[in-house]
Scaffold this motif. Structure first.
Motif, PDB file in Angstrom:
ATOM      1  N   ALA A   1     -18.863 -36.153  10.077  1.00 57.21           N
ATOM      2  CA  ALA A   1     -17.576 -36.091  10.766  1.00 57.21           C
ATOM      3  C   ALA A   1     -17.361 -34.690  11.325  1.00 57.21           C
ATOM      4  CB  ALA A   1     -16.441 -36.465   9.813  1.00 57.21           C
ATOM      5  N   SER A   2     -16.595 -34.584  12.391  1.00 52.41           N
ATOM      6  CA  SER A   2     -16.322 -33.286  13.003  1.00 52.41           C
ATOM      7  C   SER A   2     -15.223 -32.525  12.275  1.00 52.41           C
ATOM      8  CB  SER A   2     -15.933 -33.479  14.475  1.00 52.41           C
ATOM      9  OG  SER A   2     -14.750 -34.254  14.571  1.00 52.41           O
ATOM     10  N   PHE A   3     -14.725 -33.091  11.175  1.00 45.85           N
ATOM     11  CA  PHE A   3     -13.683 -32.461  10.371  1.00 45.85           C
ATOM     12  C   PHE A   3     -14.023 -32.672   8.905  1.00 45.85           C
ATOM     13  CE2 PHE A   3     -12.552 -36.751  11.569  1.00 45.85           C
ATOM     14  CZ  PHE A   3     -12.174 -37.342  10.378  1.00 45.85           C
ATOM     15  N   ASP A   4     -13.436 -31.876   8.016  1.00 48.85           N
ATOM     16  CA  ASP A   4     -13.651 -32.043   6.580  1.00 48.85           C
ATOM     17  C   ASP A   4     -13.031 -33.369   6.154  1.00 48.85           C
ATOM     18  OD1 ASP A   4     -14.933 -29.619   6.382  1.00 48.85           O
ATOM     19  OD2 ASP A   4     -13.088 -28.510   5.911  1.00 48.85           O
ATOM     20  N   ALA A   5     -13.854 -34.236   5.578  1.00 50.42           N
ATOM     21  CA  ALA A   5     -13.373 -35.586   5.296  1.00 50.42           C
ATOM     22  C   ALA A   5     -13.901 -36.087   3.965  1.00 50.42           C
ATOM     23  CB  ALA A   5     -13.802 -36.536   6.414  1.00 50.42           C
ATOM     24  N   LYS A   6     -13.144 -36.983   3.364  1.00 51.01           N
ATOM     25  CA  LYS A   6     -13.612 -37.776   2.245  1.00 51.01           C
ATOM     26  C   LYS A   6     -13.650 -39.232   2.704  1.00 51.01           C
ATOM     27  CE  LYS A   6      -8.980 -38.248   0.178  1.00 51.01           C
ATOM     28  NZ  LYS A   6      -8.179 -38.083  -1.059  1.00 51.01           N
ATOM     29  N   ALA A   7     -14.479 -40.030   2.042  1.00 54.56           N
ATOM     30  CA  ALA A   7     -14.730 -41.367   2.566  1.00 54.56           C
ATOM     31  C   ALA A   7     -14.672 -42.413   1.470  1.00 54.56           C
ATOM     32  CB  ALA A   7     -16.097 -41.407   3.238  1.00 54.56           C
ATOM     33  N   GLU A   8     -14.389 -43.640   1.889  1.00 50.36           N
ATOM     34  CA  GLU A   8     -14.481 -44.790   1.001  1.00 50.36           C
ATOM     35  C   GLU A   8     -14.874 -46.018   1.821  1.00 50.36           C
ATOM     36  OE1 GLU A   8     -10.760 -45.659  -0.848  1.00 50.36           O
ATOM     37  OE2 GLU A   8      -9.714 -46.091   1.028  1.00 50.36           O
ATOM     38  N   ILE A   9     -15.543 -46.947   1.158  1.00 48.37           N
ATOM     39  CA  ILE A   9     -15.878 -48.226   1.767  1.00 48.37           C
ATOM     40  C   ILE A   9     -14.633 -49.113   1.740  1.00 48.37           C
ATOM     41  CG2 ILE A   9     -17.315 -50.289   1.613  1.00 48.37           C
ATOM     42  CD1 ILE A   9     -18.932 -47.900   2.390  1.00 48.37           C
ATOM     43  N   VAL A  10     -14.371 -49.795   2.853  1.00 46.47           N
ATOM     44  CA  VAL A  10     -13.268 -50.759   2.899  1.00 46.47           C
ATOM     45  C   VAL A  10     -13.819 -52.079   3.426  1.00 46.47           C
ATOM     46  CG1 VAL A  10     -11.493 -48.991   3.215  1.00 46.47           C
ATOM     47  CG2 VAL A  10     -12.566 -50.025   5.221  1.00 46.47           C
ATOM     48  N   ASN A  11     -13.048 -53.152   3.228  1.00 47.14           N
ATOM     49  CA  ASN A  11     -13.443 -54.434   3.798  1.00 47.14           C
ATOM     50  C   ASN A  11     -12.849 -54.592   5.194  1.00 47.14           C
ATOM     51  OD1 ASN A  11     -10.746 -55.112   3.403  1.00 47.14           O
ATOM     52  ND2 ASN A  11     -11.148 -56.356   1.579  1.00 47.14           N
ATOM     53  N   PHE A  12     -12.987 -55.766   5.785  1.00 45.12           N
ATOM     54  CA  PHE A  12     -12.508 -55.973   7.147  1.00 45.12           C
ATOM     55  C   PHE A  12     -10.991 -55.889   7.246  1.00 45.12           C
ATOM     56  CE2 PHE A  12     -16.283 -58.427   9.181  1.00 45.12           C
ATOM     57  CZ  PHE A  12     -17.088 -57.335   8.952  1.00 45.12           C
ATOM     58  N   LEU A  13     -10.315 -56.016   6.110  1.00 45.03           N
ATOM     59  CA  LEU A  13      -8.857 -55.873   6.092  1.00 45.03           C
ATOM     60  C   LEU A  13      -8.434 -54.445   5.770  1.00 45.03           C
ATOM     61  CD1 LEU A  13      -7.865 -59.174   4.224  1.00 45.03           C
ATOM     62  CD2 LEU A  13      -7.887 -58.739   6.690  1.00 45.03           C
ATOM     63  N   GLU A  14      -9.417 -53.542   5.716  1.00 46.91           N
ATOM     64  CA  GLU A  14      -9.198 -52.125   5.443  1.00 46.91           C
ATOM     65  C   GLU A  14      -8.678 -51.887   4.030  1.00 46.91           C
ATOM     66  OE1 GLU A  14      -7.011 -50.230   8.620  1.00 46.91           O
ATOM     67  OE2 GLU A  14      -8.196 -51.251  10.165  1.00 46.91           O
ATOM     68  N   GLU A  15      -9.080 -52.773   3.099  1.00 46.63           N
ATOM     69  CA  GLU A  15      -8.720 -52.630   1.692  1.00 46.63           C
ATOM     70  C   GLU A  15      -9.841 -51.884   0.974  1.00 46.63           C
ATOM     71  OE1 GLU A  15      -6.311 -56.876   1.328  1.00 46.63           O
ATOM     72  OE2 GLU A  15      -8.460 -56.760   0.849  1.00 46.63           O
ATOM     73  N   PRO A  16      -9.518 -50.931   0.084  1.00 43.93           N
ATOM     74  CA  PRO A  16     -10.538 -50.115  -0.598  1.00 43.93           C
ATOM     75  C   PRO A  16     -11.516 -50.955  -1.404  1.00 43.93           C
ATOM     76  CG  PRO A  16      -8.339 -49.201  -0.901  1.00 43.93           C
ATOM     77  CD  PRO A  16      -8.142 -50.552  -0.301  1.00 43.93           C
ATOM     78  N   GLN A  17     -12.810 -50.576  -1.294  1.00 41.62           N
ATOM     79  CA  GLN A  17     -13.859 -51.262  -2.035  1.00 41.62           C
ATOM     80  C   GLN A  17     -14.697 -50.300  -2.873  1.00 41.62           C
ATOM     81  OE1 GLN A  17     -14.217 -54.893  -1.641  1.00 41.62           O
ATOM     82  NE2 GLN A  17     -12.179 -54.329  -0.891  1.00 41.62           N
ATOM     83  N   GLY A  18     -14.374 -49.003  -2.835  1.00 43.01           N
ATOM     84  CA  GLY A  18     -15.125 -48.027  -3.611  1.00 43.01           C
ATOM     85  C   GLY A  18     -15.535 -46.833  -2.773  1.00 43.01           C
ATOM     86  N   GLY A  19     -15.939 -45.762  -3.447  1.00 41.40           N
ATOM     87  CA  GLY A  19     -16.325 -44.542  -2.750  1.00 41.40           C
ATOM     88  C   GLY A  19     -17.714 -44.633  -2.153  1.00 41.40           C
TER      89      GLY A  19
END
Length: 266
Positions: free
Chosen positions: A225-243
């Motif tokens: 990413a072009s910025f400092d970021a943290k990330a997580e996997i989400v499903n198609f509904l943008e619900e968290p699924q884990g780091g």
């Protein structure tokens, strides 16, 4: 049929073909040949007034291929080029999206298109459906003027670089804006992992990136990413699924991943 030289530049030669298809329908085609580029573009305009007829463009290829690989959503499918049963004989065309590829080891040809999604291969003959003329449920369906383009692209071994990225470029013309050039918000290290979409999250908190593996083989890659970021996997509904670790993302063949990026410190 009338063929004439339309334009000559340092990098291209363009021919114009005007064809009378019937008493009611005509076709005008610009064939553009490039210097130093293994690609021929066909820009076509059809004034179409037919019933129950099919118009196709055919390419008789001197290639020893056993299947036609066609793009589907988030991947591709290989279909046989020989008819061995009644089900296959009934398929006068099959679907493709931006491209279909006909290859032998080390050499091949891809048919790119910007809006024509029916194609067929029988032996060495690959045909792209340009125009239909059905009458049900709309008796006037497909009548009128249609403008579109398609292309034949020669290449060495099939890959994302040789075919898929070029098909994306063929379908997406660049938009030009005045201003300062900035770094892309996200980049992926592998050429056969495609960033299919990038959007603001539905709750306005972070970016949503959808990626998929396009060659049909597993791979490791990183996402920057072009910025400092943290990330997580989400499903198609943008619900968290884990780091997830952006420095080591593993994709199975044709796997789709949706990742949410948060700006660090927010």
């Amino acid at each position: 049929v009338k063929i004439s030289l339309k334009e000559v530049t340092k990098s291209t030669v363009t021919f114009e073909t005007v064809m009378t298809l019937s008493e009611k329908s005509t076709l005008t085609k610009l064939t553009r040949i490039y210097s130093g580029k293994k690609q021929i573009d066909f820009e076509t305009s059809i004034d179409w007034h037919e019933k129950h007829k099919l118009l196709k463009a055919g390419f008789d290829l001197d290639i020893n291929a056993t299947g036609l690989r066609s793009e589907i959503q988030f991947g591709s499918i290989v279909r046989p080029v020989w008819k061995t049963n009644s089900f296959e004989e009934a398929k006068f065309e099959v679907s493709n999206q931006r491209w279909s590829d006909y290859s032998e080891p080390g050499y091949g040809a891809a048919i790119l298109n910007d809006s024509k999604y029916g194609i067929n291969a029988l032996g060495n003959l690959v045909t792209l459906t340009l125009q239909k003329s059905g009458t049900h449920p709309d008796p006037m369906a497909d009548e009128g003027v249609h403008s579109f383009k398609y292309s034949i692209l020669l290449h060495s071994a099939f890959s994302s670089d040789s075919v898929i990225s070029k098909a994306y470029s063929f379908n997406t013309e660049p938009r030009v804006y005045r201003g300062k050039l900035i770094e892309a918000p996200v980049k992926v290290s592998s050429s056969h992992v495609v960033i299919e979409s990038l959007k603001i999250a539905e709750d306005d908190d972070g970016l949503i990136i959808r990626l998929y593996e396009c060659e049909g083989t597993g791979c490791h890659c990183s996402l920057k990413a072009s910025f400092d970021a943290k990330a997580e996997i989400v499903n198609f509904l943008e619900e968290p699924q884990g780091g997830c670790d952006l420095n080591d993302l593993y994709f199975k063949a044709f796997e789709i991943k949706t990742i949410r990026l948060y700006r660090v410190g927010k």
